[in-house]
Motif scaffolding. Structure first.
Motif, short mmCIF file in Angstrom:
data_model
loop_
_atom_site.label_atom_id
_atom_site.label_comp_id
_atom_site.label_asym_id
_atom_site.label_seq_id
_atom_site.Cartn_x
_atom_site.Cartn_y
_atom_site.Cartn_z
N TYR A 345 0.97 -1.23 -0.02
CA TYR A 345 0.04 0.04 0.06
C TYR A 345 0.91 1.11 0.08
O TYR A 345 0.38 2.23 -0.46
CB TYR A 345 -1.03 -0.05 1.15
N PHE A 346 2.02 1.36 0.75
CA PHE A 346 2.95 2.33 0.46
C PHE A 346 3.26 2.66 -0.89
O PHE A 346 3.25 3.62 -1.38
CB PHE A 346 4.18 2.05 1.53
N PHE A 347 3.71 1.56 -1.57
CA PHE A 347 4.26 1.50 -2.81
C PHE A 347 3.08 1.95 -4.01
O PHE A 347 3.39 2.38 -5.10
CB PHE A 347 5.16 0.41 -3.28
N TYR A 348 1.65 1.50 -3.61
CA TYR A 348 0.75 1.92 -4.38
C TYR A 348 0.98 3.38 -4.61
O TYR A 348 0.54 3.90 -5.80
CB TYR A 348 -0.46 1.20 -3.97
N PHE A 349 0.96 4.12 -3.59
CA PHE A 349 0.73 5.34 -3.56
C PHE A 349 1.96 6.33 -3.77
O PHE A 349 1.95 7.40 -4.33
CB PHE A 349 0.01 5.94 -2.26
N PHE A 350 3.04 5.62 -3.43
CA PHE A 350 4.30 5.97 -4.04
C PHE A 350 4.30 6.13 -5.85
O PHE A 350 4.49 6.73 -6.23
CB PHE A 350 5.35 5.17 -3.79
N SER A 351 4.02 4.97 -6.41
CA SER A 351 3.69 4.81 -7.81
C SER A 351 2.88 5.91 -8.39
O SER A 351 2.81 6.53 -9.31
CB SER A 351 3.40 3.51 -8.16
N ASP A 352 1.40 5.98 -7.67
CA ASP A 352 0.61 7.07 -7.74
C ASP A 352 0.91 8.52 -7.95
O ASP A 352 0.71 9.23 -9.20
CB ASP A 352 -0.47 7.08 -6.81
N ALA A 353 1.87 8.80 -7.02
CA ALA A 353 2.28 10.15 -7.08
C ALA A 353 3.49 10.18 -8.27
O ALA A 353 3.52 11.32 -8.80
CB ALA A 353 3.17 10.30 -5.69
N CYS A 354 4.34 9.45 -8.56
CA CYS A 354 5.09 9.31 -9.64
C CYS A 354 4.34 9.56 -11.14
O CYS A 354 4.85 10.29 -11.97
CB CYS A 354 6.13 7.99 -10.01
N TYR A 355 3.17 8.66 -11.36
CA TYR A 355 2.39 8.47 -12.39
C TYR A 355 1.71 10.21 -12.33
O TYR A 355 1.77 10.68 -13.55
CB TYR A 355 1.29 7.65 -12.29
N GLN A 356 1.18 10.64 -11.48
CA GLN A 356 0.51 11.90 -11.41
C GLN A 356 1.37 13.03 -11.90
O GLN A 356 1.31 13.75 -12.79
CB GLN A 356 0.01 12.28 -10.26
N ALA A 357 2.80 13.13 -11.44
CA ALA A 357 3.87 13.83 -11.79
C ALA A 357 4.09 13.89 -13.06
O ALA A 357 4.65 14.85 -13.60
CB ALA A 357 4.99 13.36 -10.57
N LEU A 358 4.23 12.55 -13.60
CA LEU A 358 4.77 12.68 -14.85
C LEU A 358 3.77 13.08 -15.82
O LEU A 358 3.97 13.85 -16.91
CB LEU A 358 4.84 11.14 -15.56
N ALA A 359 2.42 12.88 -15.59
CA ALA A 359 1.20 13.45 -16.52
C ALA A 359 1.25 15.01 -16.37
O ALA A 359 1.35 15.86 -17.38
CB ALA A 359 -0.30 13.09 -15.89
N TYR A 360 1.46 15.44 -15.27
CA TYR A 360 1.54 17.15 -15.05
C TYR A 360 2.91 17.58 -15.75
O TYR A 360 2.64 18.49 -16.18
CB TYR A 360 1.41 17.29 -13.59
N TRP A 361 3.95 16.87 -15.59
CA TRP A 361 5.11 17.39 -16.40
C TRP A 361 5.01 17.54 -17.61
O TRP A 361 5.40 18.49 -18.44
CB TRP A 361 6.28 16.40 -15.66
N ILE A 362 4.48 16.50 -18.39
CA ILE A 362 4.16 16.43 -19.82
C ILE A 362 3.38 17.76 -20.03
O ILE A 362 3.88 18.35 -21.10
CB ILE A 362 3.75 15.20 -20.26
N MET A 363 2.28 17.81 -19.43
CA MET A 363 1.21 18.97 -20.02
C MET A 363 2.18 20.23 -19.84
O MET A 363 2.12 21.05 -20.47
CB MET A 363 0.08 19.18 -19.07
N SER A 364 2.95 20.39 -18.70
CA SER A 364 3.65 21.68 -18.44
C SER A 364 4.86 21.81 -19.31
O SER A 364 5.18 22.97 -19.51
CB SER A 364 3.92 21.79 -16.77
#
Length: 474
Positions: A345-364
């Motif tokens: 569960y720790f790494f589920y949300f660790f990976s979630d944060a990384c996935y969200q970061a990548l999506a926002y970074w690509i848009m920006s």
């Protein structure tokens, strides 16, 4: 008319990211925190799924136009309107616990769905457009860590109560009042956000000369958005970015006892904070690489993390089904085999944060214009919410856990090759393609015209004895 003076550091992009981070911490974060306490509508799974389905359905519809609304009203007013729904929803949970008003929980879900779309469009515009290009990964990291800290605090409270009493069947009135006070502080903090024409980057550029857009410009902007093949290619990433929450939450509820669910929520918050900080500072903004290379590195990192984490999740998921679950075989954190589940569960949300970061970074990386990025953020949240509404719908009809797990994972895997195609178009900088205005240039123009040296639209930056002071004419 009067002059409002604030320290010059307050007009910096990162200061504004911190402000919007606090606003989301005190509103979205507290909403997540009180939900983690296990009371209100969330004690009735059917009511919870119905409310969440309505919430994310309206979130998806409103998200399509929320970027335009932000550009017309400005980030401050849009953020304020966006925070109100969270107060209404938490109030509905309180009413449900004390009065049994299930209809109010569903109605509040609808209100929150509309307001949340506004909040996240304003947040996305600020976080993606205000910082310099070299700092956009760090901006996400700072925002996400502050925002997720709200959920982290709530889960710690739930954990403490569970460990002390052995259960958490209700939340006291004083607890709800405390959370609502914090939420209303967050609502008020939205007025501390500055519009783009009052934010000055460290290189002396103004984020945007205009504070607001015009209706016809938003209509044209939205049409162009749907014609942009890069946005079409990012649809799977946007749709998948919150799809897995319903599955993870359902397994957490069905497989663990109360105290362990609270512990898992604490680990989720910690994983999200650590993941955001690591990928933002040590991957997406590495100064030794060109920008496109940083994007490729981020994509490779997130791909590997998702494959590893979800492979471990799949290996555990095939060992049980919904039919196997009962109160008698729920997992406790005292059990010998819990450690691996907590780490998951720790790494589920660790990976979630990384996935969200990548999506926002690509848009920006595709633009620096706050109006354009507000539209991107609105589309992102619309598709994200559509995915989440669909996933809650799957769970509401008791879809096998394995099917939910595979659907969540496959959607993410499909998004990676398409994200790579978009990353191929990322330029080293967009400053040469978009209008860039320097404060010093405007001061010179004003001086030559015989007016006071103003930074932009009647604002100025004056030198003080100790520090610069920004002067805003109100």
């Amino acid at each position: 008319m009067f002059n409002l003076k604030v320290p010059a550091w307050y007009t910096s992009p990162m200061a504004q990211v911190v402000v919007v981070g606090f606003t989301c911490f005190a509103t979205v974060g507290m909403f997540s925190a009180v939900s983690n306490l296990g009371a209100g509508g969330l004690s009735d799974i059917t009511l919870s799924d119905t409310s969440q389905g309505v919430l994310y359905g309206l979130f998806a519809v409103t998200g399509l136009i929320s970027g335009g609304i932000n550009n017309l009203l400005g980030p401050r007013l849009t953020l304020f309107l966006g925070t109100l729904g969270y107060a209404v929803y938490v109030g509905s949970l309180w009413c449900y616990q004390t009065r049994g008003t299930g209809w109010f929980v569903i109605f509040a879900g609808a209100i929150e769905g509309i307001s949340a779309a506004l909040l996240w469009s304003a947040q996305g515009s600020i976080m993606m457009s205000y910082p310099l290009e070299k700092d956009k990964g760090k901006a996400f990291a700072i925002f996400w860590a502050i925002f997720q800290f709200g959920s982290f605090i709530g889960s710690i409270i739930a954990l403490a109560i569970n460990i002390e009493s052995g259960k958490l069947s209700a939340v006291s009135t004083s607890t709800y009042i405390a959370f609502l006070i914090i939420i209303f502080i967050g609502v008020a903090s939205s007025f501390l956000v500055l519009p783009p024409n009052k934010v000055i980057r460290s290189d002396g550029t103004i984020v945007k000369l205009e504070a607001f857009s015009k209706p016809h410009e938003e209509v044209v902007g939205m049409l162009r958005l749907f014609k942009d093949w890069r946005m079409i290619a990012l649809v799977p990433m946007f749709f998948a970015s919150n799809y897995f929450y319903a599955y993870q939450s359902a397994v957490n509820t069905a497989r663990f006892d109360g105290a362990t669910r609270a512990l898992n929520a604490t680990l989720e918050g910690a994983g999200a904070i650590v993941g955001a900080l690591l990928i933002g500072y040590f991957c997406l903004d590495l100064k030794w690489f060109h920008r496109r290379t940083r994007g490729y590195l981020g994509l490779a990192t997130v791909t590997v993390i998702v494959i590893v984490v979800w492979s471990v999740g799949l290996a555990w998921q095939v060992t049980f089904t919904r039919a196997d679950l009962s109160d008698a075989n729920r997992i406790s954190y005292h059990d010998a085999d819990y450690k691996g589940k907590g780490a998951l569960y720790f790494f589920y949300f660790f990976s979630d944060a990384c996935y969200q970061a990548l999506a926002y970074w690509i848009m920006s990386a595709l633009s620096n214009d706050p109006f354009t990025l507000a539209r991107y953020a609105g589309l992102y949240k619309a598709l994200q919410s559509a995915g989440e509404a669909g996933s809650f719908g799957m769970d509401a009809v008791s879809t096998p856990f394995l099917n939910e797990q595979l659907a969540s994972w496959i959607l993410m895997l499909v998004s990676f090759p398409l994200a790579w195609l978009v990353l191929r178009t990322v330029k080293e900088t967009n400053y040469g393609d978009e209008e860039v205005v320097y404060v010093d240039d405007i001061k010179t123009q004003r001086a030559e015209a015989g007016t006071a040296p103003e930074a932009a639209r009647g604002d100025s930056v004056e030198k003080g004895s100790d520090q610069d002071v920004a002067v805003f004419h109100v």
